[in-house]
Design an enzyme around this catalytic site. Sequence first.
Site: not given
Length: 150
Positions: A44, A79
Amino acid sequence: MATNLRAAVVITHAALPHLVKTKGNIINVSSIAGMSPSAGIGHYCTSKAALDQFSRCVALEVAPKGVRVNTINPGPVRTDIFRNIGLSDERLHANGKGLPLGFVSETEEVGNLMLYLASDKARSITGSSFVIDVGALLIGANTVMEIIQN
Protein backbone atom coordinates in the site's frame (compact mmCIF):
# COMPACT_ATOMS: atom_id res chain seq x y z
CA MET A 1 -1.00 -1.11 -7.74
CA ALA A 2 -4.05 -1.71 -9.94
CA THR A 3 -6.35 0.23 -7.62
CA ASN A 4 -4.04 2.93 -6.27
CA LEU A 5 -1.87 3.65 -9.31
CA ARG A 6 -3.10 2.07 -12.53
CA ALA A 7 -6.63 3.48 -12.14
CA ALA A 8 -5.26 7.01 -11.72
CA VAL A 9 -2.94 6.59 -14.72
CA VAL A 10 -5.74 5.36 -16.99
CA ILE A 11 -8.21 8.05 -15.88
CA THR A 12 -5.59 10.78 -16.16
CA HIS A 13 -4.69 9.87 -19.73
CA ALA A 14 -8.36 9.63 -20.69
CA ALA A 15 -9.20 13.01 -19.13
CA LEU A 16 -6.16 15.02 -20.24
CA PRO A 17 -7.49 16.15 -23.64
CA HIS A 18 -10.56 17.66 -21.95
CA LEU A 19 -8.51 19.11 -19.09
CA VAL A 20 -6.15 20.81 -21.54
CA LYS A 21 -9.12 22.37 -23.38
CA THR A 22 -10.76 23.58 -20.17
CA LYS A 23 -7.56 24.39 -18.22
CA GLY A 24 -8.81 22.03 -15.54
CA ASN A 25 -6.87 20.31 -12.82
CA ILE A 26 -6.32 16.92 -11.25
CA ILE A 27 -6.35 16.12 -7.55
CA ASN A 28 -5.22 12.61 -6.71
CA VAL A 29 -5.98 11.22 -3.27
CA SER A 30 -2.91 9.51 -1.91
CA SER A 31 -2.01 8.83 1.73
CA ILE A 32 0.58 9.63 4.35
CA ALA A 33 1.51 5.97 3.90
CA GLY A 34 3.19 7.03 0.66
CA MET A 35 5.50 9.28 2.70
CA SER A 36 6.35 6.96 5.57
CA PRO A 37 7.12 3.24 5.54
CA SER A 38 4.89 0.93 7.50
CA ALA A 39 5.45 -2.71 8.35
CA GLY A 40 2.75 -5.03 7.07
CA ILE A 41 1.36 -2.70 4.42
CA GLY A 42 4.44 -2.11 2.27
CA HIS A 43 2.46 -2.79 -0.90
CA TYR A 44 0.00 0.00 0.00
CA CYS A 45 2.80 2.42 0.94
CA THR A 46 4.58 1.69 -2.33
CA SER A 47 1.46 2.21 -4.44
CA LYS A 48 0.74 5.56 -2.77
CA ALA A 49 4.35 6.71 -3.14
CA ALA A 50 4.11 5.80 -6.82
CA LEU A 51 0.88 7.81 -7.13
CA ASP A 52 2.62 10.84 -5.59
CA GLN A 53 5.52 10.57 -8.06
CA PHE A 54 3.20 9.96 -11.02
CA SER A 55 1.26 13.09 -10.06
CA ARG A 56 4.42 15.20 -9.93
CA CYS A 57 5.58 13.88 -13.32
CA VAL A 58 2.22 14.62 -14.94
CA ALA A 59 2.18 18.06 -13.30
CA LEU A 60 5.50 18.87 -14.96
CA GLU A 61 4.33 17.57 -18.33
CA VAL A 62 1.00 19.43 -18.44
CA ALA A 63 1.90 22.68 -16.65
CA PRO A 64 2.80 24.40 -19.95
CA LYS A 65 -0.72 23.54 -21.13
CA GLY A 66 -2.32 25.25 -18.13
CA VAL A 67 -3.30 22.08 -16.26
CA ARG A 68 -2.46 21.67 -12.58
CA VAL A 69 -1.93 18.34 -10.78
CA ASN A 70 -1.69 17.91 -7.01
CA THR A 71 -2.17 15.22 -4.41
CA ILE A 72 -3.87 15.17 -1.05
CA ASN A 73 -2.25 12.82 1.46
CA PRO A 74 -4.69 12.11 4.27
CA GLY A 75 -3.92 10.34 7.50
CA PRO A 76 -6.72 8.75 9.52
CA VAL A 77 -10.13 9.98 8.35
CA ARG A 78 -13.46 8.84 9.76
CA THR A 79 -14.73 6.67 6.89
CA ASP A 80 -16.32 3.26 6.45
CA ILE A 81 -12.87 1.65 6.35
CA PHE A 82 -12.69 1.79 10.14
CA ARG A 83 -16.20 0.43 10.57
CA ASN A 84 -15.33 -2.36 8.14
CA ILE A 85 -12.45 -3.47 10.39
CA GLY A 86 -14.75 -3.47 13.41
CA LEU A 87 -14.15 -0.04 14.98
CA SER A 88 -17.25 1.82 16.11
CA ASP A 89 -17.38 5.60 15.75
CA GLU A 90 -17.21 5.86 19.54
CA ARG A 91 -14.05 3.76 19.76
CA LEU A 92 -12.47 5.61 16.85
CA HIS A 93 -13.24 8.91 18.59
CA ALA A 94 -11.75 7.68 21.87
CA ASN A 95 -8.65 6.21 20.23
CA GLY A 96 -8.15 9.33 18.12
CA LYS A 97 -7.36 11.21 21.31
CA GLY A 98 -3.95 9.48 21.21
CA LEU A 99 -3.02 11.19 17.93
CA PRO A 100 -0.98 14.42 18.00
CA LEU A 101 -4.00 16.73 17.53
CA GLY A 102 -6.23 14.44 19.57
CA PHE A 103 -8.81 13.43 16.95
CA VAL A 104 -9.41 11.72 13.61
CA SER A 105 -10.11 13.93 10.58
CA GLU A 106 -13.58 14.17 9.08
CA THR A 107 -14.28 13.64 5.39
CA GLU A 108 -15.53 17.23 5.09
CA GLU A 109 -12.07 18.51 6.02
CA VAL A 110 -10.48 16.59 3.16
CA GLY A 111 -13.29 17.79 0.89
CA ASN A 112 -12.63 21.41 1.84
CA LEU A 113 -8.95 21.05 0.96
CA MET A 114 -9.97 19.46 -2.33
CA LEU A 115 -12.32 22.36 -3.10
CA TYR A 116 -9.54 24.85 -2.41
CA LEU A 117 -7.07 23.05 -4.66
CA ALA A 118 -9.65 22.83 -7.45
CA SER A 119 -10.43 26.54 -7.22
CA ASP A 120 -8.77 29.50 -8.88
CA LYS A 121 -7.47 30.48 -5.42
CA ALA A 122 -4.89 27.70 -5.91
CA ARG A 123 -3.95 28.72 -9.45
CA SER A 124 -0.25 28.87 -8.58
CA ILE A 125 -0.11 25.39 -7.06
CA THR A 126 0.93 22.34 -9.06
CA GLY A 127 3.06 19.28 -8.40
CA SER A 128 2.46 19.53 -4.67
CA SER A 129 1.34 17.08 -2.01
CA PHE A 130 -0.88 18.30 0.81
CA VAL A 131 -0.85 16.40 4.07
CA ILE A 132 -4.03 16.49 6.15
CA ASP A 133 -3.41 14.04 8.95
CA VAL A 134 -3.92 15.51 12.46
CA GLY A 135 -0.15 15.20 12.88
CA ALA A 136 -0.10 11.44 12.23
CA LEU A 137 2.89 11.60 9.88
CA LEU A 138 4.92 12.95 12.80
CA ILE A 139 4.56 9.66 14.67
CA GLY A 140 4.53 7.19 11.75
CA ALA A 141 1.91 4.93 10.19
CA ASN A 142 2.59 1.91 12.41
CA THR A 143 2.14 3.97 15.57
CA VAL A 144 -1.04 5.51 14.17
CA MET A 145 -2.52 2.08 13.46
CA GLU A 146 -1.61 0.89 16.97
CA ILE A 147 -3.34 3.94 18.48
CA ILE A 148 -6.44 3.62 16.29
CA GLN A 149 -6.89 -0.14 16.68
CA ASN A 150 -6.17 -0.48 20.41
